[in-house]
Design a protein around this motif. Sequence first.
Motif, mmCIF file in Angstrom:
data_model
loop_
_atom_site.group_PDB
_atom_site.id
_atom_site.type_symbol
_atom_site.label_atom_id
_atom_site.label_comp_id
_atom_site.label_asym_id
_atom_site.label_seq_id
_atom_site.Cartn_x
_atom_site.Cartn_y
_atom_site.Cartn_z
ATOM 1 N N ALA A 249 0.831 -1.208 0.000
ATOM 2 C CA ALA A 249 0.000 0.000 0.000
ATOM 3 C C ALA A 249 0.863 1.255 0.000
ATOM 4 O O ALA A 249 0.565 2.222 -0.702
ATOM 5 C CB ALA A 249 -0.931 -0.003 1.209
ATOM 6 N N ALA A 250 1.945 1.248 0.757
ATOM 7 C CA ALA A 250 2.828 2.417 0.821
ATOM 8 C C ALA A 250 3.464 2.697 -0.537
ATOM 9 O O ALA A 250 3.549 3.851 -0.967
ATOM 10 C CB ALA A 250 3.912 2.198 1.878
ATOM 11 N N LEU B 264 9.723 1.901 7.025
ATOM 12 C CA LEU B 264 9.765 2.127 5.581
ATOM 13 C C LEU B 264 8.383 2.477 5.043
ATOM 14 O O LEU B 264 8.238 3.413 4.251
ATOM 15 C CB LEU B 264 10.317 0.897 4.874
ATOM 16 C CG LEU B 264 10.413 0.973 3.358
ATOM 17 C CD1 LEU B 264 11.314 2.131 2.921
ATOM 18 C CD2 LEU B 264 10.932 -0.347 2.806
ATOM 19 N N ALA B 265 7.361 1.777 5.493
ATOM 20 C CA ALA B 265 5.995 2.060 5.041
ATOM 21 C C ALA B 265 5.586 3.482 5.419
ATOM 22 O O ALA B 265 5.046 4.222 4.592
ATOM 23 C CB ALA B 265 5.016 1.043 5.624
ATOM 24 N N VAL B 266 5.854 3.870 6.646
ATOM 25 C CA VAL B 266 5.501 5.220 7.094
ATOM 26 C C VAL B 266 6.300 6.266 6.315
ATOM 27 O O VAL B 266 5.755 7.282 5.899
ATOM 28 C CB VAL B 266 5.742 5.370 8.617
ATOM 29 C CG1 VAL B 266 5.652 6.821 9.045
ATOM 30 C CG2 VAL B 266 4.751 4.520 9.383
ATOM 31 N N ALA B 267 7.567 6.007 6.092
ATOM 32 C CA ALA B 267 8.415 6.950 5.368
ATOM 33 C C ALA B 267 7.947 7.142 3.922
ATOM 34 O O ALA B 267 8.142 8.208 3.350
ATOM 35 C CB ALA B 267 9.871 6.491 5.399
ATOM 36 N N ILE C 185 4.625 6.677 2.949
ATOM 37 C CA ILE C 185 3.273 7.216 2.955
ATOM 38 C C ILE C 185 3.234 8.684 3.339
ATOM 39 O O ILE C 185 2.554 9.477 2.682
ATOM 40 C CB ILE C 185 2.370 6.394 3.890
ATOM 41 C CG1 ILE C 185 2.145 5.006 3.296
ATOM 42 C CG2 ILE C 185 1.035 7.083 4.109
ATOM 43 C CD1 ILE C 185 1.454 4.048 4.223
ATOM 44 N N VAL C 186 3.926 9.066 4.386
ATOM 45 C CA VAL C 186 3.792 10.436 4.920
ATOM 46 C C VAL C 186 4.132 11.503 3.879
ATOM 47 O O VAL C 186 3.324 12.422 3.669
ATOM 48 C CB VAL C 186 4.623 10.603 6.211
ATOM 49 C CG1 VAL C 186 4.688 12.049 6.648
ATOM 50 C CG2 VAL C 186 4.010 9.757 7.333
ATOM 51 N N ALA D 62 12.602 14.719 -0.297
ATOM 52 C CA ALA D 62 11.962 14.639 1.027
ATOM 53 C C ALA D 62 11.701 13.200 1.444
ATOM 54 O O ALA D 62 11.895 12.835 2.607
ATOM 55 C CB ALA D 62 10.653 15.421 1.024
ATOM 56 N N THR D 63 11.284 12.358 0.511
ATOM 57 C CA THR D 63 11.026 10.958 0.830
ATOM 58 C C THR D 63 12.321 10.239 1.171
ATOM 59 O O THR D 63 12.377 9.459 2.126
ATOM 60 C CB THR D 63 10.318 10.249 -0.343
ATOM 61 O OG1 THR D 63 9.098 10.927 -0.621
ATOM 62 C CG2 THR D 63 10.008 8.811 -0.006
#
Length: 85
Positions: A13-14, A74-77, A79-80, A25-26
């Motif tokens: 999903a990410a 990694l997923a949060v990085a 998605i945000v 930024a990512t």
Amino acid sequence: MTYFLISLPFLIAAVVINRGRWPKATAITVATLLLLTAVFDNLMIAAGLVGYGESQRLGLSIGLAPIEDFFYALAVALIVPAVRR
């Protein structure tokens, strides 16, 4: 069920949400969160605050932290920065 299989839908999903974009930024977010995860997860595991069943792990570790711990960061990085307006 392994920690990897639990994490896999979130990683997919990410990546979809991020749509393959890797702006600066990512990349900075990914590097920062992975570094912080490495430091603090190892400290928490060493202090005995958390533990992981050996049968649910892939077997790879960074220090004391199983590699699966880094999937969440990694997923949060991914998605945000993608959902930030």
